[in-house]
Design a protein around this motif. Structure first.
Motif, PDB file in Angstrom:
ATOM      1  N   ARG A  72       0.803  -1.214   0.000  1.00 38.20           N
ATOM      2  CA  ARG A  72       0.000   0.000   0.000  1.00 38.20           C
ATOM      3  C   ARG A  72       0.847   1.281   0.000  1.00 38.20           C
ATOM      4  O   ARG A  72       0.331   2.387   0.108  1.00 38.20           O
ATOM      5  N   HIS A 179      -3.677  -4.546  -4.899  1.00 43.50           N
ATOM      6  CA  HIS A 179      -3.590  -4.981  -3.505  1.00 43.50           C
ATOM      7  C   HIS A 179      -4.236  -6.343  -3.272  1.00 43.50           C
ATOM      8  O   HIS A 179      -5.034  -6.534  -2.361  1.00 43.50           O
TER       9      HIS A 179
ATOM     10  N   GLY B  15      -2.610   9.089  -0.208  1.00 39.52           N
ATOM     11  CA  GLY B  15      -3.029   7.779  -0.694  1.00 39.52           C
ATOM     12  C   GLY B  15      -1.903   7.195  -1.520  1.00 39.52           C
ATOM     13  O   GLY B  15      -0.837   7.787  -1.640  1.00 39.52           O
ATOM     14  N   CYS B  16      -2.153   6.033  -2.107  1.00 39.62           N
ATOM     15  CA  CYS B  16      -1.068   5.338  -2.812  1.00 39.62           C
ATOM     16  C   CYS B  16      -1.278   5.348  -4.317  1.00 39.62           C
ATOM     17  O   CYS B  16      -0.541   4.719  -5.044  1.00 39.62           O
ATOM     18  N   GLY B  18      -3.591   3.840  -5.706  1.00 43.57           N
ATOM     19  CA  GLY B  18      -4.301   2.608  -6.044  1.00 43.57           C
ATOM     20  C   GLY B  18      -5.751   2.880  -6.410  1.00 43.57           C
ATOM     21  O   GLY B  18      -6.317   2.222  -7.285  1.00 43.57           O
ATOM     22  N   CYS B  19      -6.366   3.848  -5.733  1.00 42.42           N
ATOM     23  CA  CYS B  19      -7.759   4.162  -6.069  1.00 42.42           C
ATOM     24  C   CYS B  19      -7.847   4.755  -7.477  1.00 42.42           C
ATOM     25  O   CYS B  19      -8.771   4.452  -8.229  1.00 42.42           O
ATOM     26  N   GLU B  59      -8.942  10.745  -3.228  1.00 43.09           N
ATOM     27  CA  GLU B  59      -8.263   9.551  -2.725  1.00 43.09           C
ATOM     28  C   GLU B  59      -7.311   9.992  -1.621  1.00 43.09           C
ATOM     29  O   GLU B  59      -6.672  11.030  -1.722  1.00 43.09           O
ATOM     30  N   GLY B  85     -12.228   5.281  -1.151  1.00 44.65           N
ATOM     31  CA  GLY B  85     -11.262   4.337  -0.591  1.00 44.65           C
ATOM     32  C   GLY B  85     -11.013   4.504   0.892  1.00 44.65           C
ATOM     33  O   GLY B  85     -11.330   5.522   1.509  1.00 44.65           O
ATOM     34  N   ALA B  86     -10.385   3.465   1.458  1.00 41.60           N
ATOM     35  CA  ALA B  86     -10.163   3.399   2.898  1.00 41.60           C
ATOM     36  C   ALA B  86      -9.376   4.595   3.425  1.00 41.60           C
ATOM     37  O   ALA B  86      -9.673   5.112   4.504  1.00 41.60           O
ATOM     38  N   CYS B  87      -8.390   5.045   2.687  1.00 42.18           N
ATOM     39  CA  CYS B  87      -7.539   6.131   3.194  1.00 42.18           C
ATOM     40  C   CYS B  87      -8.330   7.426   3.360  1.00 42.18           C
ATOM     41  O   CYS B  87      -8.178   8.133   4.350  1.00 42.18           O
ATOM     42  N   GLY B 149     -13.511   0.457   0.248  1.00 42.74           N
ATOM     43  CA  GLY B 149     -12.670  -0.522  -0.443  1.00 42.74           C
ATOM     44  C   GLY B 149     -11.235  -0.039  -0.484  1.00 42.74           C
ATOM     45  O   GLY B 149     -10.974   1.148  -0.372  1.00 42.74           O
ATOM     46  N   CYS B 150     -10.324  -0.958  -0.613  1.00 42.94           N
ATOM     47  CA  CYS B 150      -8.920  -0.582  -0.733  1.00 42.94           C
ATOM     48  C   CYS B 150      -8.305  -1.359  -1.877  1.00 42.94           C
ATOM     49  O   CYS B 150      -7.666  -2.361  -1.664  1.00 42.94           O
ATOM     50  N   PRO B 151      -8.485  -0.881  -3.087  1.00 43.84           N
ATOM     51  CA  PRO B 151      -9.347   0.232  -3.495  1.00 43.84           C
ATOM     52  C   PRO B 151     -10.768  -0.255  -3.799  1.00 43.84           C
ATOM     53  O   PRO B 151     -10.985  -1.448  -3.936  1.00 43.84           O
TER      54      PRO B 151
HETATM   55  S1  SF4 Z   1      -7.641   3.115  -0.114  1.00 43.43           S
HETATM   56 FE1  SF4 Z   1      -6.102   1.544  -0.605  1.00 43.43          FE
HETATM   57  S2  SF4 Z   1      -5.876   1.757  -2.827  1.00 43.43           S
HETATM   58 FE2  SF4 Z   1      -6.859   3.645  -2.122  1.00 43.43          FE
HETATM   59  S3  SF4 Z   1      -5.188   5.069  -1.729  1.00 43.43           S
HETATM   60 FE3  SF4 Z   1      -5.590   4.018   0.211  1.00 43.43          FE
HETATM   61  S4  SF4 Z   1      -4.152   2.279   0.224  1.00 43.43           S
HETATM   62 FE4  SF4 Z   1      -4.274   3.022  -1.866  1.00 43.43          FE
END
Ligand code: SF4
Lengths: 498, 180
Positions: A72, A179, B15-16, B18-19, B59, B85-87, B149-151
């Motif tokens: 992540r 992920h 965030g990463c 990913g979203c 995100e 997303g979770a973040c 969700g992640c993502p």
């Molecule tokens: S929710 Fe998951 S996919 Fe989205 S930014 Fe956060 S770590 Fe990345």
């Protein structure tokens, strides 16, 4: 070469110009320039401005969480982090790379080829192709993937589908496109079913053809703009990456090879578990991203480049036929032992894209890929180091655990960090060559960004944080007065007001 | 479709990406989307300020002063603001640092790390200030929708956006909602 532009003397007497943020790269960075009264550039820096602290907060977690935690860091190359962590925790359960079962190794390799394929496709088509197809100084409204889809629908759609295929490979192996879970300490948690394998086989030949088309495209773009493409942002550097025992290009596992700008060997087949004897990282006050260098050459001369250009430069050959043919053409275009052109990163990246597509096909035809012998166990150890060639270059994960399997120490050197000095050098080269003594314009800004973009930096990985700020360029004179200001508006208009 | 296109802005805070990648996972549906939507400020365009947007997708959580600034800009300029997303919803993985004093995180990375030379904590005025904790976005601005969700999967983005574009109240089926 341009080190003298890193820190100016008497900086309080200089005008500051900021390019903030660098756009169409993942993560957040900004460039600052200091100019003298004749607009000559006296200082240029790429700053990485965010920080997350992964190395500290994963301490106290059980080691088996690492592959899913650290992926992540980055949603673009999560699989590379997942696998680097997995390689490290393999060692914690006493399993060395050679002891993994053939099925586990091949599934991981397949997963990683999917990752590199999708990341390279994303970078070339979604992020960089607007610069390369429309020109670096083209209209801002055109500089995005939607405009590419409109102007070159075939190319754009091939890019979208190549990326999709890489994501599907990842999904089949790890359950999710982003992920997922797949690698565990000592192996993999599931194999491919025959149906999953056959699904991936359906499109693989098409992907190889499109990947080959993309190599032809970048070769045409590069060679039709010579010598500009060989000179823009170009610097001479050392190169570092993993290599197979037989000298072939490698993305999943091997020893470290480093060569200098003449192509002479600095390190070869060096055991990456001893990386700390070869590489240290310097901290500088003005960036959250550290500056790694080869200890044997010292801080001044020991910096190096990683990623597609380094890998294609360093290897003796590529072990898939079409990518190898492309590599030979690539090397032939330069009359030097090493290709130093920064824009050649794009070309090298697409050669690797082709290599990934070819390799995926080979692995899908390997019976081990549906094998069920997936996990190995050994004697517990307290330290594990995993290194992999992520899309953007060599990625180091290093962990220590206590007797309760809790992480007590972590060190991560992400790929983009290794290119930190090189990106700064390229920025300084462009600033000195194209900016010094000139009036500020928006296209000029994009030139600085094109230089950075060539490295496909993942500043999100590198700082373990991301964010963006409005793009605004200010020129402040020696008295601290704002003399010039450029603002990019949402519709792409550029405003100038003093 | 002759109507004016819907303007969508996106950003990634802590965030990463990913979203964002999951959004791009709508794959060829991107073409369909481009017929009714135009992208404003987003990591995939060079547009750096959002103005007069219909939908803003956020995100990542809030980890520094600059994130706060960007988030406020989005709230001001987007009719509908979505935590993706979770973040964004609860800080996500980066919020693990909330249990540790910030100084210790910096110390580990820049002073006590393996192979660190010239140890010092970066302090240049060019670097923005970090917040003591990583915060969910709804602690800073009002949020209209949350996509967990992640993502969140590409299908979540697709269902959510097509519902909105067709004037329906967005609703996600049971299978689409997950909290990984
Ligand atoms: S929710 Fe998951 S996919 Fe989205 S930014 Fe956060 S770590 Fe990345």
């Amino acid at each position: 070469m341009y080190e003298h532009l890193e820190t100016a003397e008497n900086s309080e007497n200089l005008k500051r110009v900021a390019v903030d943020p660098v756009s169409r790269v993942e993560g957040h960075g900004k460039v600052t320039l200091l100019l003298d009264e004749n607009n000559q550039v006296r200082q240029a820096r790429l700053h990485i401005v965010e920080f997350r602290g992964f190395e500290r907060f994963i301490q106290g977690r059980p080691y088996w969480e690492l592959p899913v935690l650290v992926q992540r860091l980055c949603g673009i190359c999560p699989v590379s982090h997942h696998l680097a962590a997995a390689k490290a925790i393999d060692q914690l359960v006493g399993v060395d790379p050679d002891n993994l079962t053939p099925s586990a190794t091949k599934l991981r390799r397949l997963l990683h080829f999917g990752q590199v394929l999708q990341s390279h496709a994303l970078h070339f088509f979604h992020l960089s192709s607007p610069d390369l197809l429309f020109g670096f100084e083209s209209d801002i409204g055109k500089r995005n993937i939607i405009a590419v889809l409109n102007a070159y629908p075939d190319i754009g759609l091939q890019g979208v589908k190549l990326r999709k295929y890489g994501q599907e490979v990842i999904r089949m192996v790890s359950g999710k496109r982003i992920h997922g879970t797949g690698a565990i300490a000592g192996g993999m948690n599931k194999s491919l079913t025959k149906a999953e394998r056959d699904y991936l086989l359906e499109d693989v030949d098409q992907m190889i053809r499109w990947a080959a088309d993309s190599v032809a495209l970048i070769k045409k773009v590069h060679c039709s703009s010579l010598p500009f493409y060989d000179e823009f942002a170009t610097i001479r550097s050392n190169y570092l990456g993993l290599i197979q025992p037989n000298g072939a290009l490698e993305l999943y596992h091997g020893g470290i090879r480093a060569k200098n700008d003449q192509g002479e060997t600095i390190l070869d087949h060096f055991d990456y578990c001893r990386y700390n004897e070869a590489i240290h990282e310097e901290v500088r006050s003005w960036s959250y991203m550290k500056f790694p260098y080869l200890l044997s050459l010292g801080k001044e001369n020991g910096w190096y480049r990683v990623g597609p250009l380094a890998r294609v430069n360093n290897c003796d050959f590529i072990d898939t036929p079409m990518a190898e043919a492309a590599r030979l053409e690539f090397k032939a275009h330069s009359n030097e032992a090493m290709v130093h052109s920064t824009l050649a990163f794009h070309w090298a990246r697409l050669i690797e894209l082709l290599h990934c597509a070819e390799s995926i096909k080979i692995l899908l035809h390997d019976p081990d890929i549906i094998g069920q012998d997936l996990v190995t166990q050994g004697e517990k150890r307290f330290e594990g180091i995993g290194v992999i060639e992520a899309p953007r270059g060599t990625l180091f994960h290093h962990y220590q655990v206590d007797e309760n399997d809790i992480v007590t120490k972590a060190n991560l050197i992400v790929s983009t960090t290794s290119n930190n000095m090189a990106m700064n050098e390229s920025v300084r080269q462009v600033a000195a060559t194209y900016l010094s003594g000139r009036e500020l314009t928006e296209p000029l800004l994009n030139n600085l960004e094109v230089a950075i973009r060539a490295y496909d930096p993942c500043l999100s990985c590198a700082t373990h944080a991301v964010g963006k700020m409005p793009l605004q360029l200010e020129l402040i004179d020696v008295e601290g007065q704002l003399v010039d200001k450029l603002i990019k508006h949402n519709d792409g208009r550029i405003d100038r007001n003093a | 479709m002759t109507a004016k296109k819907i303007r969508v802005a996106t950003t990634s805070l802590a965030g990463c990406f990913g979203c964002h990648m999951s959004f791009l996972d709508i794959d060829e549906r991107m073409l369909q989307l481009a017929e009714v939507v135009e992208f404003d400020r987003s990591p995939i365009t060079d547009i750096e300020h959002c103005t007069n947007c219909d939908i803003g997708l956020i995100e990542g959580g809030v980890c520094n002063s600059e994130n706060v600034h960007v988030l406020r800009e989005f709230r001001k300029n987007c009719k509908i603001l979505v935590a993706v997303g979770a973040c964004a919803i609860n800080g996500g993985l980066p919020a693990l640092r909330n249990f540790i004093p910030l100084e210790e995180c910096l110390q580990e990375a820049y002073l006590d790390g393996i192979g660190v030379e010239n140890p010092q904590i970066p302090s240049d005025p060019e670097l923005p200030l970090l917040l003591d904790k990583v915060r969910p976005v709804h602690e800073v601005v009002k949020i209209d929708y949350f996509l967990p969700g992640c993502p969140p999967s590409a299908d979540v983005f697709w269902k959510f956006l097509t519902d909105l574009l067709e004037g329906r109240e967005p609703s996600l089926s049971y299978e689409l909602v997950h909290y990984d």
